[in-house]
Write an enzyme that holds these catalytic residues in place. Structure first.
Site, PDB file in Angstrom:
ATOM      1  CD  GLU A 188     -10.564 -14.073 -30.127  1.00 35.73           C
ATOM      2  OE1 GLU A 188     -10.116 -13.796 -30.855  1.00 35.73           O
ATOM      3  OE2 GLU A 188      -9.925 -13.689 -29.079  1.00 35.73           O
ATOM      4  CG  ASP A 189     -10.098 -12.598 -34.831  1.00 33.41           C
ATOM      5  OD1 ASP A 189     -10.110 -12.373 -33.951  1.00 33.41           O
ATOM      6  OD2 ASP A 189     -11.122 -10.569 -34.962  1.00 33.41           O
ATOM      7  CG  ASP A 211      -1.044  -8.777 -32.455  1.00 31.62           C
ATOM      8  OD1 ASP A 211      -0.084  -9.273 -31.372  1.00 31.62           O
ATOM      9  OD2 ASP A 211      -1.583  -7.497 -33.156  1.00 31.62           O
ATOM     10  CG  PHE A 216      -3.366  -4.246 -37.626  1.00 36.70           C
ATOM     11  CD1 PHE A 216      -3.800  -3.829 -36.821  1.00 36.70           C
ATOM     12  CD2 PHE A 216      -5.190  -3.181 -38.882  1.00 36.70           C
ATOM     13  CE1 PHE A 216      -5.028  -4.014 -35.663  1.00 36.70           C
ATOM     14  CE2 PHE A 216      -6.493  -3.348 -38.580  1.00 36.70           C
ATOM     15  CZ  PHE A 216      -6.503  -3.821 -36.578  1.00 36.70           C
ATOM     16  NE  ARG A 234     -15.930  -5.857 -37.200  1.00 36.71           N
ATOM     17  CZ  ARG A 234     -15.364  -5.882 -36.245  1.00 36.71           C
ATOM     18  NH1 ARG A 234     -14.418  -7.458 -36.314  1.00 36.71           N
ATOM     19  NH2 ARG A 234     -15.213  -5.172 -35.506  1.00 36.71           N
TER      20      ARG A 234
HETATM   21  P1  IMP Z   1      -5.044  -9.481 -28.571  1.00 40.49           P
HETATM   22  O1  IMP Z   1      -5.247  -9.525 -27.355  1.00 40.49           O
HETATM   23  O2  IMP Z   1      -3.689  -9.216 -28.984  1.00 40.49           O
HETATM   24  O3  IMP Z   1      -3.931 -11.632 -28.686  1.00 40.49           O
HETATM   25  O4  IMP Z   1      -5.322  -9.041 -30.061  1.00 40.49           O
HETATM   26  C1  IMP Z   1      -6.400 -10.067 -30.314  1.00 40.49           C
HETATM   27  C2  IMP Z   1      -8.065  -9.528 -30.779  1.00 40.49           C
HETATM   28  O5  IMP Z   1      -7.672  -8.401 -31.020  1.00 40.49           O
HETATM   29  C3  IMP Z   1      -8.474 -10.236 -32.136  1.00 40.49           C
HETATM   30  O6  IMP Z   1      -9.619 -11.116 -31.496  1.00 40.49           O
HETATM   31  C4  IMP Z   1      -8.615  -9.930 -32.863  1.00 40.49           C
HETATM   32  O7  IMP Z   1      -9.724  -9.118 -32.840  1.00 40.49           O
HETATM   33  C5  IMP Z   1      -8.428  -8.142 -32.619  1.00 40.49           C
HETATM   34  N1  IMP Z   1      -6.559  -8.257 -33.095  1.00 40.49           N
HETATM   35  C6  IMP Z   1      -5.385  -8.440 -33.355  1.00 40.49           C
HETATM   36  N2  IMP Z   1      -4.835  -8.092 -34.317  1.00 40.49           N
HETATM   37  C7  IMP Z   1      -5.510  -8.129 -35.464  1.00 40.49           C
HETATM   38  C8  IMP Z   1      -4.996  -7.525 -36.784  1.00 40.49           C
HETATM   39  O8  IMP Z   1      -3.810  -7.368 -37.814  1.00 40.49           O
HETATM   40  N3  IMP Z   1      -6.250  -6.883 -37.567  1.00 40.49           N
HETATM   41  C9  IMP Z   1      -7.141  -7.120 -37.441  1.00 40.49           C
HETATM   42  N4  IMP Z   1      -7.283  -7.719 -35.352  1.00 40.49           N
HETATM   43  C10 IMP Z   1      -6.581  -7.219 -35.324  1.00 40.49           C
HETATM   44 MG    MG Z   2     -11.067 -11.131 -31.894  1.00 43.71          MG
END
Ligand code: IMP
Ligand code: MG
Length: 181
Positions: A106-107, A110, A159, A172
């Site tokens: 994963e990148d 959050d 963010f 990106r």
């Molecule tokens: P989560 O499901 O809320 O944990 O978010 C996970 C996905 O949302 C990550 O794999 C990212 O692709 C995207 N994401 C979450 N936070 C950010 C951010 O700060 N910038 C860009 N993409 C984000």
């Molecule tokens: Mg992602």
């Protein structure tokens, strides 16, 4: 956002949260750790598209063991800066994961919804083992419990864009990671 604004962001060094050099050093460390822990095995990395594609490609090249790679594409943000909480599958994994040592790449984590979704989904494929690596984890942002075994950077709940991460599909391509205000 206009192209000139992209350029301005790229030039604004004050907003760099993690530089390309710090990223490279961290990925070398992670690659070494993962290679040592999986030596003698042949793990398959599952890169999470789109955000994870650059990290996955760089981490993959730091592994000095037999390994494979495949991808899954999911989405929950719908061009917003907050998760919708509703994870959608956009591209299925093609590799057969039963009995495999799987490492999801994963990148950023959050809310944790994506990791939770991927864990549930991949567990049902009966892998031999399942671990998660994420370049970044946002502190104090979890909305569901999750576990990430290898973490690159713990970052504040802001963010960020660059190095694969987008805002509405842009930024990106920036080589460093920036905070968006
Ligand atoms: P989560 O499901 O809320 O944990 O978010 C996970 C996905 O949302 C990550 O794999 C990212 O692709 C995207 N994401 C979450 N936070 C950010 C951010 O700060 N910038 C860009 N993409 C984000
Ligand atoms: Mg992602």
């Amino acid at each position: 956002m206009h192209p000139e604004e992209t350029q301005k962001l790229a030039e604004n060094k004050n907003k760099v949260l993690i530089s390309r050099d710090e990223i490279r050093t961290k990925i070398q460390e992670l690659g070494k750790r993962i290679s040592d822990e999986y030596r003698g095995k042949c793990p398959i990395l599952i890169g999470v598209l789109n955000g994870g594609f650059i990290f996955c490609a760089d981490l993959f090249r730091e592994l000095n063991i037999d390994c494979e790679v495949d991808f899954i594409k999911i989405s929950s943000y719908e061009d917003a800066v907050k998760t919708s909480g509703n994870v959608k599958l956009l591209k299925e994994i093609n590799a057969h994961l039963e009995g495999r040592d799987v490492i999801v790449v994963e990148d950023i984590v959050d809310s944790g919804y994506s990791v939770q979704y991927l864990k549930n989904k991949i567990s049902k494929m009966n892998p031999k083992s399942l671990k998660f690596v994420s370049l970044m984890v946002k502190e104090d942002a979890a909305q569901v419990p999750y576990e990430v075994h290898y973490i690159g950077f713990k970052i504040p709940n802001r963010f960020v864009v660059g190095y694969g991460l987008d805002l509405a599909q842009k930024f990106r391509n920036l080589p460093d990671i920036y905070v968006m205000d």
